[in-house]
Write a protein that holds these residues in place. Structure first.
Motif, mmCIF file in Angstrom:
data_model
loop_
_atom_site.group_PDB
_atom_site.id
_atom_site.type_symbol
_atom_site.label_atom_id
_atom_site.label_comp_id
_atom_site.label_asym_id
_atom_site.label_seq_id
_atom_site.Cartn_x
_atom_site.Cartn_y
_atom_site.Cartn_z
ATOM 1 N N PRO A 506 -3.075 5.259 1.127
ATOM 2 C CA PRO A 506 -2.178 4.186 0.672
ATOM 3 C C PRO A 506 -0.720 4.400 1.071
ATOM 4 N N LEU A 507 -0.230 5.647 1.014
ATOM 5 C CA LEU A 507 1.160 5.893 1.385
ATOM 6 C C LEU A 507 1.396 5.659 2.865
ATOM 7 N N VAL A 508 0.452 6.071 3.704
ATOM 8 C CA VAL A 508 0.597 5.813 5.145
ATOM 9 C C VAL A 508 0.620 4.307 5.407
ATOM 10 N N ILE A 509 -0.240 3.560 4.727
ATOM 11 C CA ILE A 509 -0.253 2.100 4.867
ATOM 12 C C ILE A 509 1.078 1.509 4.420
ATOM 13 N N VAL A 510 1.622 2.005 3.302
ATOM 14 C CA VAL A 510 2.903 1.508 2.800
ATOM 15 C C VAL A 510 4.000 1.733 3.823
ATOM 16 N N VAL A 511 4.069 2.938 4.396
ATOM 17 C CA VAL A 511 5.137 3.247 5.350
ATOM 18 C C VAL A 511 4.969 2.440 6.638
ATOM 19 N N ILE A 512 3.733 2.174 7.040
ATOM 20 C CA ILE A 512 3.514 1.322 8.216
ATOM 21 C C ILE A 512 4.111 -0.060 7.971
ATOM 22 N N PHE A 513 3.852 -0.650 6.806
ATOM 23 C CA PHE A 513 4.402 -1.971 6.503
ATOM 24 C C PHE A 513 5.917 -1.921 6.316
ATOM 25 N N GLU A 514 6.437 -0.826 5.771
ATOM 26 C CA GLU A 514 7.892 -0.681 5.668
ATOM 27 C C GLU A 514 8.529 -0.714 7.054
ATOM 28 N N THR A 515 7.940 0.034 7.977
ATOM 29 C CA THR A 515 8.493 0.102 9.331
ATOM 30 C C THR A 515 8.401 -1.251 10.026
ATOM 31 N N ILE A 516 7.272 -1.938 9.869
ATOM 32 C CA ILE A 516 7.132 -3.278 10.453
ATOM 33 C C ILE A 516 8.170 -4.225 9.863
ATOM 34 N N SER A 517 8.399 -4.120 8.557
ATOM 35 C CA SER A 517 9.345 -5.019 7.888
ATOM 36 C C SER A 517 10.750 -4.877 8.443
ATOM 37 N N VAL A 518 11.194 -3.627 8.600
ATOM 38 C CA VAL A 518 12.560 -3.394 9.078
ATOM 39 C C VAL A 518 12.658 -3.614 10.585
ATOM 40 N N ALA A 519 11.694 -3.065 11.340
ATOM 41 C CA ALA A 519 11.818 -3.069 12.797
ATOM 42 C C ALA A 519 11.458 -4.405 13.424
ATOM 43 N N TRP A 520 10.507 -5.127 12.853
ATOM 44 C CA TRP A 520 10.011 -6.329 13.508
ATOM 45 C C TRP A 520 10.267 -7.603 12.713
ATOM 46 N N VAL A 521 10.287 -7.534 11.396
ATOM 47 C CA VAL A 521 10.555 -8.743 10.607
ATOM 48 C C VAL A 521 12.050 -8.974 10.477
ATOM 49 N N TYR A 522 12.738 -7.966 9.942
ATOM 50 C CA TYR A 522 14.183 -8.113 9.796
ATOM 51 C C TYR A 522 14.894 -7.901 11.126
ATOM 52 N N GLY A 523 14.463 -6.951 11.906
ATOM 53 C CA GLY A 523 15.063 -6.687 13.205
ATOM 54 C C GLY A 523 15.936 -5.444 13.174
ATOM 55 N N THR A 524 15.697 -4.542 14.128
ATOM 56 C CA THR A 524 16.459 -3.296 14.153
ATOM 57 C C THR A 524 17.931 -3.530 14.447
ATOM 58 N N ASP A 525 18.248 -4.514 15.286
ATOM 59 C CA ASP A 525 19.656 -4.782 15.589
ATOM 60 C C ASP A 525 20.400 -5.247 14.342
ATOM 61 N N ARG A 526 19.797 -6.141 13.578
ATOM 62 C CA ARG A 526 20.436 -6.589 12.339
ATOM 63 C C ARG A 526 20.591 -5.419 11.366
ATOM 64 N N PHE A 527 19.545 -4.581 11.282
ATOM 65 C CA PHE A 527 19.587 -3.448 10.370
ATOM 66 C C PHE A 527 20.706 -2.481 10.756
ATOM 67 N N LEU A 528 20.830 -2.214 12.053
ATOM 68 C CA LEU A 528 21.904 -1.333 12.516
ATOM 69 C C LEU A 528 23.276 -1.964 12.285
ATOM 70 N N ASP A 529 23.360 -3.300 12.404
ATOM 71 C CA ASP A 529 24.619 -3.985 12.085
ATOM 72 C C ASP A 529 25.003 -3.748 10.629
ATOM 73 N N ASP A 530 24.023 -3.856 9.731
ATOM 74 C CA ASP A 530 24.302 -3.669 8.311
ATOM 75 C C ASP A 530 24.701 -2.228 8.005
#
Length: 697
Positions: A506-530
């Motif tokens: 379950p933790l590996v699944i959670v971290v996979i979705f966390e990474t997808i959320s930041v890197a692909w949904v929100y966007g790494t460029d926006r995240f780095l801007d923030d």
């Protein structure tokens, strides 16, 4: 510093999803959540660092990392661990720190902030935290039991007990060892398998109640009370480890243990399972996916340097693992040398019995067989390989073979270490120190685990946020009631089950979705801007590619490897057989396998449920017919970034910044600092209509 160009309106709407209000991501994600002005904060930076270090540095650093080094090539495994720590562990740890600090919410609020469809990630983290808290506090209860038994001389596990009726040594103890007998029979009173439940262990039940009472009292006032305890619980284990290291280096065999630890076996790098074990250890050592890292960082000031924190905490964690490994290998080296010398003494005793007839034989040893203390281990082994092995009555007293008998987890702490401490002068003192260290290591991790449960719930449910004390006490009481499962005689087998299977997948699944959320949904460029807005400087662009590709692929690979291992090897556990007085590996029965599956499914289920619930909620909102006539006016405000040189005097009227109609960029970061100004909605193009919808994944 040059300002980043704002996104085109059409591009931004594609990510937000059909015209969601931009201000939704730039303000508190939940209007019912607590006011950010009333949010607790750390009293000092040292308090925060101690909390993060205390959570990430746990029992696994003492009894899991040394075992993995022991079994997987020593120094070669450490190099592999550092490599994975740098390319996977630190970036993911930094990501969680930055997300929590910028949004200032627990795990549920952070992922809900990106999109309501992702809210299930936070709930999954809470479920896994609860799983871990259930069995982790049982280990604290065991430490309390051993701590209580350390205040007597001699220690109760130094010698085998005598049966009252026959005045003979208890058979189970004579066939094993005093430390094994005390652990399995006196402490756990364990059954022969998980299928034999047995009655409750009253002493362990009382210790578990005491453990939950300690956690409840320390957490009852939130971080204000737990942080004060952290000053002791996070620092004291380091004091004990250094004391044990200094004492251990003076022991016979310490150098052999350290040499064995650091000797590299580079061929292990070709073993896929070693990579899996190293990645899993990195993953759990930093506490990724629990939500505790996010919860702790959410109490930080917005402009705290979380990048430096990520590097510092990760480095401290690794150095602690190395320090603990040195202590463990020094102690295991002493233990192995003691066992090998005892073996030599036994073989010399056999030679003594043969001295009347065999002293004139050509194979007779050149050393004095009547004085075992005068015979060194290399001398005996040289004679054994030249002559003794052909006689059939003698054994090879191999130091390396004893070192290869690696022990981990409870076996290391409650059997191997207790055996060594019984050999120390003033053994009760060393035993008390050791179990105090285990107690504090467990408590500091337990505080972080509970914070990963309580903070998200209080942030997202206003009623719970107003009754922090009741929520804390209720959670601890519920944990104790469910934890009674682990205090029956078969409870140790359930601890093993939860430790092996309830959290890993379950933790590996959670971290996979966390990474997808930041890197692909929100966007790494926006995240780095923030992050740039928070830190006043932009992190290296390498993080963008690590988050999008390297970390994600590594987590997916770890998930696949764990699943394949579970399917092909099959879940097993180690049981203690009372008749044979030895351990044996057994397969889980059918109902236990079903329980494992349910634990994994129940922890992972909130992710798809959260997504489906959000989609259905949006559809039901679209199906509602619009009301006739003018609806209530919606007061909304947009935020736009201004140059710091254009800031207005606090006594003057705010004037709009000149952006020429460019729409502002959505932001992770909560607004309201000095670099933002409010623009009335009516200054935008008249007639523009926007629908309030959630973010599209």
């Amino acid at each position: 510093m040059m300002e980043k160009p704002t996104l085109d309106s059409s591009e931004e709407r594609t990510w937000l999803g059909e015209g969601q209000s931009e201000v939704q991501l730039a303000t508190s994600p939940d209007p019912t959540g607590p006011n950010d002005d009333d949010r607790p904060a750390w009293d000092s930076k040292i308090q925060y660092v101690l909390a993060q270090v205390g959570f990430s540095v746990g029992l696994g650093n003492v009894w899991r990392f040394p075992y993995l080094c022991h079994q997987n090539g020593g120094g070669a495994f450490m190099l592999l661990y550092v490599f994975l720590l740098l390319i996977v562990g630190v970036p993911l740890f930094f990501m969680e720190l930055a997300a929590g600090q910028s949004i200032r919410q627990g795990s549920i609020g952070v992922w809900k902030h990106i999109s309501p469809k992702l809210v299930g990630i936070g709930y999954s983290s809470c479920v896994v935290c609860f799983y871990v808290a259930l069995y982790y506090n049982v280990i604290i209860a065991w430490s309390l039991f051993y701590l209580g038994n350390s205040f007597q001389y001699s220690l109760p596990w130094e010698q085998c007990p005598i049966e009252v009726g026959t005045n003979e040594t208890v058979k189970e103890c004579a066939s094993s060892s005093p430390t094994q007998y005390f652990w399995f029979r006196k402490a756990l009173n364990i059954t022969n398998s998980i299928e034999e439940s047995g009655e409750f262990n009253p002493i362990m039940t009382g210790c578990l109640l005491a453990a939950w009472a300690i956690v409840s009292l320390a957490m009852i006032k939130g971080i204000k009370s737990s942080a004060r305890v952290m000053y002791f619980s996070s620092v004291f284990p380091y004091v004990v480890l250094f004391i044990f290291l200094i004492r251990g280096t003076l022991l016979d065999g310490a150098i052999d243990g350290i040499t064995y630890m650091f000797y590299p076996k580079l061929e292990i790098w070709g073993n896929v399972q070693v990579w899996r074990q190293a990645a899993t250890q990195v993953f759990f050592a930093l506490g990724l996916g629990y939500g505790s890292v996010i919860a702790y960082s959410s109490y930080n000031p917005v402009h705290n340097n979380c990048h430096r924190d990520a590097l510092m905490v990760s480095s401290i964690n690794f150095m602690t693992s190395v320090l603990a490994s040195l202590v463990v290998f020094v102690v295991l080296g002493f233990r192995a040398k003691t066992i090998a010398l005892h073996c030599v003494a036994e073989n010399l005793g056999v030679l003594n019995l043969m001295s009347s007839n065999g002293s004139s034989q050509p194979w007779w040893p050149w050393f004095n067989v009547t004085d075992p203390n005068s015979v060194s281990l290399p001398e005996y082994r040289q004679w054994y390989h030249e002559h003794g092995s052909t006689l059939g009555q003698f054994t090879d007293c191999n130091l390396e073979e004893e070192m290869n008998k690696g022990v981990e987890g409870t076996g290391l702490a409650f059997i191997a270490f207790t055996e060594v401490m019984a050999l120390f002068p003033a053994s009760p003192f060393w035993s008390t120190l050791f179990f105090l260290m285990l107690l504090n290591l467990g408590l500091s991790t337990m505080f972080g685990t509970m914070q990963g449960i309580l903070t998200p719930l209080m942030d997202n449910f206003k009623l719970l946020g107003r009754h922090r004390t009741i929520l804390t006490v209720f959670s601890c009481a519920l944990g104790f009631i469910i934890g009674l499962l682990f205090t029956q005689r078969s409870g140790n087998y359930f601890v093993t089950m939860f430790d092996d299977y309830s959290a890993t997948l379950p933790l590996v699944i959670v971290v996979i979705f966390e990474t997808i959320s930041v890197a692909w949904v929100y966007g790494t460029d926006r995240f780095l801007d923030d992050i740039e807005l928070m830190l006043k400087w932009r992190p290296p662009v390498v993080y963008k590619y690590l988050w999008k590709y390297v970390c994600l692929l590594a987590m997916v690979g770890l998930l696949a490897a764990s699943l394949l291992r579970m399917v092909f090897k099959g879940p097993t556990y180690t049981a203690w057989n009372q008749t044979a007085a030895s351990e044996m590996t057994l397969e889980y029965p059918g109902w236990a396998l079903a329980m494992i599956v349910l634990l994994i499914v129940f922890a992972s289920l909130p992710v798809p449920i959260g997504y489906i619930h959000s989609v259905l909620k949006k559809r039901s909102a679209l199906d509602v017919p619009p009301q006739e006539g003018p609806g209530p006016e919606v007061h909304r405000e947009l935020y736009t970034k201004c140059n710091s040189t254009d800031q207005l005097d606090s006594n003057s009227h705010p004037a709009p910044c000149e952006e020429d109609g460019v729409r502002p960029r959505t932001s992770f970061l909560p607004v309201g600092n000095e670099q933002y100004r409010l623009l009335p909605q009516q200054e935008e193009e008249e007639g523009e209509e926007e629908e309030e919808e959630d973010t599209g994944v």
